[in-house]
Design a protein around this motif. Structure first.
Motif, mmCIF file in Angstrom:
data_model
loop_
_atom_site.group_PDB
_atom_site.id
_atom_site.type_symbol
_atom_site.label_atom_id
_atom_site.label_comp_id
_atom_site.label_asym_id
_atom_site.label_seq_id
_atom_site.Cartn_x
_atom_site.Cartn_y
_atom_site.Cartn_z
ATOM 1 N N GLN A 18 -13.873 -7.753 33.058
ATOM 2 C CA GLN A 18 -15.149 -8.345 33.437
ATOM 3 C C GLN A 18 -15.346 -8.331 34.946
ATOM 4 O O GLN A 18 -16.438 -8.069 35.444
ATOM 5 C CB GLN A 18 -15.225 -9.778 32.890
ATOM 6 C CG GLN A 18 -16.625 -10.360 32.859
ATOM 7 C CD GLN A 18 -16.982 -11.114 34.141
ATOM 8 O OE1 GLN A 18 -16.181 -11.243 35.054
ATOM 9 N NE2 GLN A 18 -18.213 -11.608 34.206
ATOM 10 N N LEU A 19 -14.268 -8.571 35.684
ATOM 11 C CA LEU A 19 -14.356 -8.563 37.146
ATOM 12 C C LEU A 19 -14.676 -7.171 37.675
ATOM 13 O O LEU A 19 -15.419 -7.024 38.658
ATOM 14 C CB LEU A 19 -13.055 -9.081 37.753
ATOM 15 C CG LEU A 19 -12.855 -10.598 37.706
ATOM 16 C CD1 LEU A 19 -11.444 -10.968 38.162
ATOM 17 C CD2 LEU A 19 -13.893 -11.310 38.567
ATOM 18 N N SER A 72 -16.407 -4.848 36.088
ATOM 19 C CA SER A 72 -17.816 -4.628 35.799
ATOM 20 C C SER A 72 -18.700 -5.411 36.756
ATOM 21 O O SER A 72 -19.703 -4.899 37.275
ATOM 22 C CB SER A 72 -18.124 -5.051 34.356
ATOM 23 O OG SER A 72 -17.414 -4.268 33.436
ATOM 24 N N PHE A 73 -18.337 -6.662 36.996
ATOM 25 C CA PHE A 73 -19.115 -7.520 37.897
ATOM 26 C C PHE A 73 -19.127 -6.930 39.314
ATOM 27 O O PHE A 73 -20.181 -6.842 39.959
ATOM 28 C CB PHE A 73 -18.502 -8.926 37.911
ATOM 29 C CG PHE A 73 -19.359 -9.964 38.573
ATOM 30 C CD1 PHE A 73 -20.167 -10.799 37.816
ATOM 31 C CD2 PHE A 73 -19.359 -10.113 39.954
ATOM 32 C CE1 PHE A 73 -20.965 -11.765 38.428
ATOM 33 C CE2 PHE A 73 -20.149 -11.063 40.576
ATOM 34 C CZ PHE A 73 -20.957 -11.899 39.802
ATOM 35 N N THR A 110 -21.338 -3.738 39.652
ATOM 36 C CA THR A 110 -22.754 -4.072 39.760
ATOM 37 C C THR A 110 -23.071 -4.673 41.130
ATOM 38 O O THR A 110 -24.079 -4.350 41.755
ATOM 39 C CB THR A 110 -23.158 -5.057 38.653
ATOM 40 O OG1 THR A 110 -22.973 -4.430 37.380
ATOM 41 C CG2 THR A 110 -24.612 -5.479 38.792
ATOM 42 N N LEU A 111 -22.201 -5.545 41.616
ATOM 43 C CA LEU A 111 -22.424 -6.233 42.878
ATOM 44 C C LEU A 111 -22.417 -5.274 44.069
ATOM 45 O O LEU A 111 -23.264 -5.378 44.968
ATOM 46 C CB LEU A 111 -21.356 -7.309 43.070
ATOM 47 C CG LEU A 111 -21.391 -8.099 44.386
ATOM 48 C CD1 LEU A 111 -22.655 -8.941 44.471
ATOM 49 C CD2 LEU A 111 -20.145 -8.973 44.523
ATOM 50 N N TRP A 121 -25.786 -10.126 43.207
ATOM 51 C CA TRP A 121 -25.010 -11.179 42.543
ATOM 52 C C TRP A 121 -25.792 -11.731 41.349
ATOM 53 O O TRP A 121 -25.221 -11.932 40.269
ATOM 54 C CB TRP A 121 -24.686 -12.292 43.538
ATOM 55 C CG TRP A 121 -23.816 -13.378 42.962
ATOM 56 C CD1 TRP A 121 -24.199 -14.431 42.201
ATOM 57 C CD2 TRP A 121 -22.390 -13.480 43.084
ATOM 58 N NE1 TRP A 121 -23.128 -15.202 41.843
ATOM 59 C CE2 TRP A 121 -22.003 -14.641 42.369
ATOM 60 C CE3 TRP A 121 -21.422 -12.719 43.723
ATOM 61 C CZ2 TRP A 121 -20.675 -15.060 42.297
ATOM 62 C CZ3 TRP A 121 -20.098 -13.133 43.649
ATOM 63 C CH2 TRP A 121 -19.742 -14.279 42.937
ATOM 64 N N ALA A 175 -25.585 -9.154 38.605
ATOM 65 C CA ALA A 175 -24.275 -9.154 37.954
ATOM 66 C C ALA A 175 -24.106 -10.360 37.042
ATOM 67 O O ALA A 175 -23.524 -10.262 35.956
ATOM 68 C CB ALA A 175 -23.177 -9.118 39.019
ATOM 69 N N GLN A 176 -24.616 -11.506 37.470
ATOM 70 C CA GLN A 176 -24.560 -12.702 36.631
ATOM 71 C C GLN A 176 -25.354 -12.507 35.352
ATOM 72 O O GLN A 176 -24.924 -12.914 34.262
ATOM 73 C CB GLN A 176 -25.114 -13.903 37.404
ATOM 74 C CG GLN A 176 -24.195 -14.419 38.496
ATOM 75 C CD GLN A 176 -23.338 -15.587 38.012
ATOM 76 O OE1 GLN A 176 -22.749 -15.547 36.944
ATOM 77 N NE2 GLN A 176 -23.275 -16.621 38.820
ATOM 78 N N TRP A 223 -23.233 -9.754 33.245
ATOM 79 C CA TRP A 223 -21.836 -9.957 32.866
ATOM 80 C C TRP A 223 -21.410 -11.418 32.790
ATOM 81 O O TRP A 223 -20.301 -11.706 32.371
ATOM 82 C CB TRP A 223 -20.919 -9.233 33.867
ATOM 83 C CG TRP A 223 -21.263 -7.801 34.067
ATOM 84 C CD1 TRP A 223 -21.771 -7.229 35.200
ATOM 85 C CD2 TRP A 223 -21.168 -6.747 33.110
ATOM 86 N NE1 TRP A 223 -21.989 -5.895 35.008
ATOM 87 C CE2 TRP A 223 -21.632 -5.566 33.728
ATOM 88 C CE3 TRP A 223 -20.744 -6.682 31.783
ATOM 89 C CZ2 TRP A 223 -21.672 -4.341 33.073
ATOM 90 C CZ3 TRP A 223 -20.786 -5.463 31.127
ATOM 91 C CH2 TRP A 223 -21.244 -4.310 31.768
ATOM 92 N N PRO A 228 -18.177 -14.538 37.320
ATOM 93 C CA PRO A 228 -16.993 -13.694 37.563
ATOM 94 C C PRO A 228 -15.772 -14.194 36.805
ATOM 95 O O PRO A 228 -15.436 -15.381 36.839
ATOM 96 C CB PRO A 228 -16.781 -13.805 39.082
ATOM 97 C CG PRO A 228 -18.100 -14.189 39.622
ATOM 98 C CD PRO A 228 -18.761 -15.042 38.580
ATOM 99 N N THR A 265 -21.127 1.096 33.523
ATOM 100 C CA THR A 265 -22.111 0.807 34.573
ATOM 101 C C THR A 265 -23.116 1.938 34.603
ATOM 102 O O THR A 265 -22.769 3.074 34.282
ATOM 103 C CB THR A 265 -21.434 0.658 35.941
ATOM 104 O OG1 THR A 265 -22.410 0.235 36.876
ATOM 105 C CG2 THR A 265 -20.820 1.931 36.412
#
Length: 362
Positions: A47-48, A50-51, A54-55, A254, A257-258, A261, A264, A359
């Protein structure tokens, strides 16, 4: 004219960002077939990744690369004029070759190809090559800001209405089986995905890329890069532009991403699956479009400030050769990834042993 190693190094960094984004399309090709994320994240580490993608990368790397494409063609036209060669004929030959490579690349290796769009838009850039820099900047900003704002309004109207519904996400396992199957199955998948992705690239990423082309055209015509590398532009002024751009871009990214996903490190279901939350997917993608040009602007300034420093000369010299062979590296990374994930190579083995995040293409 002398090649600027710093610009070549920046192009290499943009290519690295494109690679970091595109690898997930090869790992989870179903996204290219229906356009929705379908894979959940089972571990905080997944998950991190992917986050963070995106970020920091998603929607930014291709804007930087497009900006450098417009900049490079100004330099090529200048070189052609100095050599007494026809700039139009030379450029049209290059665009024709780029279009052929783009179609072959899109059909046989990666349906998210951007080269065909570059070739088409390059012809339009050629027609506008003598536009005044201030008008090029104005048109470029309108495209880079206008399309995301239109998408934002369209997203709001879609979600506020009663008729919003998401398209079917399809069957991820069937898509992966087709992609990793034999050659006929792989080609069927590629043709179907390319037919879906190409209009989205031309009508979605295309205007954004052309806006970045125009900014590159204006920067090239005014020699702003050269003056920045010669330190004729004060560092304080560059920092004054860079910091707000990075802060604003990161804030929007951010939020995106939130939406896509979740917080974080969280593995709770979030917008990563269209079946779970199509609205989050739609809003997240719109925010990525909105953040991309702003954050990319900050990235370019930050990279130039770093790469022009003698303290980082070794890094610049190390990255520059990759940037000088950008087309070969772009095509090469697709070939390698296709051999790893598709039926052309190790596809069945890769999907048996790897679980990777996804992504969007850039």
């Amino acid at each position: 004219m002398r090649r600027l190693c710093e610009v070549d190094a920046l192009r290499a960094l943009a290519l690295l960002g494109i690679l970091a984004a595109n690898v997930w399309y090869f790992a989870e090709p179903e996204f290219l077939e229906h356009g929705w994320r379908s894979a959940s994240r089972d571990t905080p580490a997944d998950q991190l990744v992917s986050f963070a993608t995106t970020l920091l990368i998603e929607g930014k790397a291709y804007v930087v690369f497009s900006f450098l494409f417009g900049l490079s063609f100004v330099w090529q036209w200048t070189s052609a004029q100095r050599a007494g060669a026809g700039e139009v004929a030379r450029s049209l030959r290059r665009f024709a070759a780029l279009a052929v490579l783009g179609v072959l690349h899109g059909v046989f290796l990666f349906s998210g190809d951007i080269l065909l769009a570059y070739a088409i838009l390059g012809c339009l850039l050629l027609a506008l090559r003598r536009v005044q820099p201030r008008w090029a900047v104005l048109f470029g900003v309108v495209l880079l800001a206008g399309l995301p704002l239109l998408l934002l309004v369209d997203t709001y109207l879609a979600l506020s209405g009663n008729g919003f519904s998401a398209a079917a996400a399809g069957d991820p396992e069937a898509a992966r089986a087709a992609y990793a199957g034999g050659l006929p199955s792989y080609l069927d998948f590629q043709l179907e995905a390319y037919a879906w992705v190409l209009p989205n690239v031309l009508l979605g990423q295309g205007p954004m890329a052309f806006g970045a082309f125009l900014i590159g055209l204006a920067v090239g015509r005014t020699q702003l890069i050269e003056r920045t590398l010669r330190r004729e532009v004060p560092t304080a002024r560059l920092t004054l532009w860079m910091v707000p751009a990075l802060m604003l871009g990161l804030m929007i990214s951010w939020a995106a991403a939130q939406m896509l996903w979740g917080p974080p490190g969280s593995t709770e279901p979030a917008g990563a699956s269209s079946a779970q939350d199509p609205a989050a997917e739609l809003v997240g993608q719109t925010l990525i479009f909105l953040a991309g040009p702003v954050q990319a602007f900050g990235y370019v300034i930050a990279a130039l400030l770093i790469l022009r420093s003698e303290s980082f000369r070794m890094l610049t010299d190390w990255l520059a050769p990759a940037g000088q062979m950008s087309l070969s590296n772009y095509l090469g990374q697709s070939l390698v990834l296709a051999l790893i994930f598709s039926g052309l190579g190790l596809g069945p083995v890769s999907y048996t042993h790897l679980t990777l995040p996804t992504t969007p293409y850039v």
